[in-house]
Write a protein that holds these residues in place. Sequence first.
Motif, mmCIF file in Angstrom:
data_model
loop_
_atom_site.group_PDB
_atom_site.id
_atom_site.type_symbol
_atom_site.label_atom_id
_atom_site.label_comp_id
_atom_site.label_asym_id
_atom_site.label_seq_id
_atom_site.Cartn_x
_atom_site.Cartn_y
_atom_site.Cartn_z
ATOM 1 N N LYS A 1 30.611 47.377 39.386
ATOM 2 C CA LYS A 1 29.969 47.134 40.288
ATOM 3 C C LYS A 1 29.745 46.155 40.808
ATOM 4 O O LYS A 1 29.174 46.402 41.922
ATOM 5 N N ILE A 2 30.081 44.696 40.951
ATOM 6 C CA ILE A 2 30.164 43.959 41.372
ATOM 7 C C ILE A 2 31.902 43.464 41.929
ATOM 8 O O ILE A 2 30.997 43.808 43.340
ATOM 9 N N LEU A 3 32.653 44.770 41.867
ATOM 10 C CA LEU A 3 33.471 44.471 42.964
ATOM 11 C C LEU A 3 33.243 45.918 44.262
ATOM 12 O O LEU A 3 33.727 46.341 45.171
ATOM 13 N N TYR B 1 41.080 38.692 41.951
ATOM 14 C CA TYR B 1 41.152 38.922 42.569
ATOM 15 C C TYR B 1 41.157 39.391 44.099
ATOM 16 O O TYR B 1 40.268 40.491 44.095
ATOM 17 N N VAL B 2 40.991 39.154 45.300
ATOM 18 C CA VAL B 2 40.128 39.370 46.119
ATOM 19 C C VAL B 2 41.726 38.994 47.359
ATOM 20 O O VAL B 2 41.510 37.912 47.867
ATOM 21 N N ASP B 3 41.895 40.206 47.902
ATOM 22 C CA ASP B 3 43.742 40.087 49.069
ATOM 23 C C ASP B 3 42.804 39.249 50.201
ATOM 24 O O ASP B 3 44.041 38.641 51.104
ATOM 25 N N GLU B 4 42.088 39.703 50.569
ATOM 26 C CA GLU B 4 41.470 38.452 51.859
ATOM 27 C C GLU B 4 40.513 38.296 51.766
ATOM 28 O O GLU B 4 39.456 39.182 51.157
ATOM 29 N N GLY B 5 40.357 36.247 52.322
ATOM 30 C CA GLY B 5 39.253 36.549 51.675
ATOM 31 C C GLY B 5 38.764 34.184 52.499
ATOM 32 O O GLY B 5 39.439 34.340 53.003
ATOM 33 N N GLU B 6 38.015 33.994 52.657
ATOM 34 C CA GLU B 6 37.896 32.814 52.655
ATOM 35 C C GLU B 6 38.102 31.962 51.837
ATOM 36 O O GLU B 6 39.272 30.909 52.152
ATOM 37 N N ASN B 7 38.127 31.632 51.003
ATOM 38 C CA ASN B 7 38.659 31.019 49.649
ATOM 39 C C ASN B 7 38.651 31.042 48.417
ATOM 40 O O ASN B 7 37.412 31.597 48.055
ATOM 41 N N GLY B 8 39.071 30.700 46.941
ATOM 42 C CA GLY B 8 38.551 31.452 45.355
ATOM 43 C C GLY B 8 36.981 30.953 44.833
ATOM 44 O O GLY B 8 36.597 31.247 45.097
ATOM 45 N N ALA B 9 36.256 29.585 45.795
ATOM 46 C CA ALA B 9 35.750 29.320 45.394
ATOM 47 C C ALA B 9 34.061 29.952 46.190
ATOM 48 O O ALA B 9 33.057 30.131 45.959
ATOM 49 N N ALA B 10 34.662 30.461 47.379
ATOM 50 C CA ALA B 10 33.495 30.847 47.892
ATOM 51 C C ALA B 10 33.515 32.589 48.057
ATOM 52 O O ALA B 10 32.394 33.366 47.897
ATOM 53 N N THR B 11 34.783 33.066 48.580
ATOM 54 C CA THR B 11 34.786 34.859 47.961
ATOM 55 C C THR B 11 34.729 34.994 46.587
ATOM 56 O O THR B 11 34.275 35.666 45.880
ATOM 57 N N SER B 12 35.354 34.754 45.557
ATOM 58 C CA SER B 12 35.899 35.302 44.511
ATOM 59 C C SER B 12 35.647 34.637 43.417
ATOM 60 O O SER B 12 35.267 35.192 42.160
ATOM 61 N N GLY B 13 34.855 33.159 43.785
ATOM 62 C CA GLY B 13 33.660 32.742 42.780
ATOM 63 C C GLY B 13 32.545 33.591 41.714
ATOM 64 O O GLY B 13 32.184 33.530 41.091
ATOM 65 N N PRO B 14 31.690 33.764 43.407
ATOM 66 C CA PRO B 14 30.211 34.627 42.627
ATOM 67 C C PRO B 14 30.774 35.942 41.951
ATOM 68 O O PRO B 14 29.404 36.695 41.552
ATOM 69 N N LEU B 15 31.969 36.365 42.478
ATOM 70 C CA LEU B 15 32.502 37.172 41.731
ATOM 71 C C LEU B 15 32.686 37.122 40.645
ATOM 72 O O LEU B 15 32.066 37.885 39.393
ATOM 73 N N VAL B 16 33.664 35.657 39.803
ATOM 74 C CA VAL B 16 33.461 35.993 38.608
ATOM 75 C C VAL B 16 31.874 35.358 37.931
ATOM 76 O O VAL B 16 31.485 35.771 36.487
ATOM 77 N N GLU B 17 30.993 34.669 38.723
ATOM 78 C CA GLU B 17 29.596 34.273 37.891
ATOM 79 C C GLU B 17 28.735 36.096 38.015
ATOM 80 O O GLU B 17 28.385 35.294 36.855
ATOM 81 N N ALA B 18 29.030 36.288 38.707
ATOM 82 C CA ALA B 18 28.177 37.559 38.336
ATOM 83 C C ALA B 18 28.329 38.099 37.394
ATOM 84 O O ALA B 18 27.495 39.167 36.366
ATOM 85 N N PHE B 19 29.833 38.640 37.135
ATOM 86 C CA PHE B 19 30.781 38.945 35.890
ATOM 87 C C PHE B 19 30.039 37.607 34.569
ATOM 88 O O PHE B 19 29.694 38.784 33.103
ATOM 89 N N LEU B 20 29.968 36.865 34.525
ATOM 90 C CA LEU B 20 29.786 35.847 33.413
ATOM 91 C C LEU B 20 28.482 36.422 33.146
ATOM 92 O O LEU B 20 28.211 36.253 31.595
ATOM 93 N N ARG B 21 27.521 36.465 33.763
ATOM 94 C CA ARG B 21 26.463 36.875 33.805
ATOM 95 C C ARG B 21 25.785 38.262 33.103
ATOM 96 O O ARG B 21 25.152 38.136 32.129
ATOM 97 N N MET B 22 26.749 38.746 33.798
ATOM 98 C CA MET B 22 26.131 40.391 32.954
ATOM 99 C C MET B 22 27.076 40.779 32.192
ATOM 100 O O MET B 22 26.393 41.600 31.469
ATOM 101 N N ALA B 23 28.277 39.949 31.808
ATOM 102 C CA ALA B 23 28.643 39.806 30.368
ATOM 103 C C ALA B 23 27.931 39.952 29.244
ATOM 104 O O ALA B 23 27.573 40.633 28.085
ATOM 105 N N ARG B 24 26.467 38.913 29.148
ATOM 106 C CA ARG B 24 25.524 38.009 27.959
ATOM 107 C C ARG B 24 24.461 38.806 28.433
ATOM 108 O O ARG B 24 23.796 39.262 27.070
ATOM 109 N N GLU B 25 24.126 40.034 29.452
ATOM 110 C CA GLU B 25 23.872 41.021 29.411
ATOM 111 C C GLU B 25 23.604 42.389 28.225
ATOM 112 O O GLU B 25 24.314 43.185 28.036
ATOM 113 N N ARG B 26 22.718 42.767 27.519
ATOM 114 C CA ARG B 26 22.733 43.268 26.553
ATOM 115 C C ARG B 26 21.801 45.160 26.133
ATOM 116 O O ARG B 26 20.500 44.572 26.483
#
Length: 628
Positions: A339-341, A603-628
């Motif tokens: 869903k995030i990707l 991993y995102v094949d083309e993006g701005e940088n790790g913090a700006a492009t991949s970071g929000p995706l990791v954050e969204a995943f960690l937050r969703m992982a806590r939900e039950r």
Amino acid sequence: MRVFRGMAALAVALPLLAACGGAKDPGPSMSSLTTALKTATFTKVDFVDETDPATVADEYRDLTGNLFGKLGAPAVSATKPTFTGEGTDNAKSTLTWAWGLPGGRWTYESEVELQKTGDTWEFVWEPTVVAPLLAEGRSLHVETVPQQRGEIVNTAGTTLVADRPVVTVGIDKTLLDPVAAPAAARDVAKIVGIDPKRYAKRVKAAGDKAFVEALSIRKPMMTKAKRKKISRIKGAAMLDRTLPLGPTKEFASPVIGIVGEVTAERMKKKPGTYLPGDMVGLSGLQARYDDQLRGKPGLQVSVLGDEGEVLKRLYNSDPIDGKPLTVTIDGRLQKNAEKILKRVEPESALVAIRPSDGAVLVAANGKDNKMNLATYGQAAPGSTFKTATTLALLRKGLNPTSQVKCPAKAKVDGKTFKNDSWYPKLALGKITLAHAVAESCNTAMVGTADEIGHAEIASAAASLGFGIDRDAGFTSYFGQIPEPAGKTEHAADLIGQGKVLASPLVMATVIASIQAGKTVVPNLVEGQVAKPSGVEPLAADEAKQLKTIFRKVVTDGTGHGLADVPGKPVIAKTGTAEFDRKGKRLTHTWMIAAQGDLAVAVYVDEGENGAATSGPLVEAFLRMARER
């Protein structure tokens, strides 16, 4: 119309034996009959009454029904003929038939009579030559009895992949003029969303009685409007069936793979294993574990009457159901990741691992990925590889508070290295190792090239699970750090460029190893854990220092976007790797992180940088992982 002459002779010229009585031994030419029966070609066989050989060939094809199409050509052998009656003008021979079946053969016997006319022997052609119970209007027929394919389940006992209803759309070439089939195929292709030109080509090449599948659509997705459009196309057909599928179209698809009709290539590689039309795993886990999942179909060979009714079963084998395959994928987390990707346009992947036991909980690929990037992608990991460089520095005696130099530029063997354009100027100069990692100082790492050799960086990487090639039981890539060509390449390796390549799977393994305090061995299939040997274990004090350093990435560095994720402390590392594509300088973006018993790499094949492009995706995943 079938024409059988009860005593019509299949005349075969036999070489005469030199003897007073003329043609005494009919045996030497029995091979001409067996060859004709194997090939279904009778053009070299002479018949009495000048019967057309093509007529006998047609009769033979009718008698054997669909056996040639399903089982291939039979093996036919003959005994030496024995004379019958008082004279030497009549003889008979026993034919032994053997039809190839998956994993075995179906054998039986029939008889053929011979008569001598003049100086030659002729074979008497009757339906019973093919099988004892055959007669005019009857035929042999083989039918597959479907087996149940094994499900793919997870370790919690939840079914992930099972038979689900689909509608298979295609062209039935028996329903229209073959000349009109390609045009109908193009119309169908446009409706179901596949390449019209390619599908039309497939339909044109298929036999006149073939059903050529276009696409199988999940039943809930087959709308009334789509059904109506397809039904208006002459020759189009829609078949209700089931296929082994995940809960959603995207669900771990490139990793789990697909099931479809066996290909000619597969049948050629494993002769005698499959029948045309058998359903087999074509990719991913479905292909790798096909022998376990597929089971074995049952077979029935029957004598059919002239109206297609079964008169007698000649051969019967019961189907053997496939066995389930247990994997570690967590269905909820997998769906969350996909869903995030979905909102990411470039190719992307997310892998999540449980550090405590290495279980791969998520192997998700972006919506338009053409390959399995999650576990088999190969790209420069950029600064996420500084995890290995940092460990190598710790083994050289440094600690999180050790001072390192972070200049604006660093030159190695004539090559100038720089920090990223967003690197804070206040973090230049002498700073702690932890600070250098937190802000991702390239020049600090490059500056240690003379202190850390290739063997040392490779050893440190291996302690984190990187670069250890092995068969993990699924399609996987564990990264590479080959011997560098020179000092410049070695320096580039230290910041995850050069010739270093990684997959999201292995980078999730790296951060999982730091979190677990040991070398994590990722596993996806139950019972398939190939532990590496010859790897220097990650020491407890090393793991403690690494966790301190990569926690600082979140509290004071490029991973600060994860600082407010609720729950246990998060450790992380961002990564940006430059590459050239079609004359343009682009960047792969990475972030790896771990929280509690969960490690993730995005991993995102083309993006701005790790913090700006991949970071929000990791954050969204960690937050969703806590939900039950």
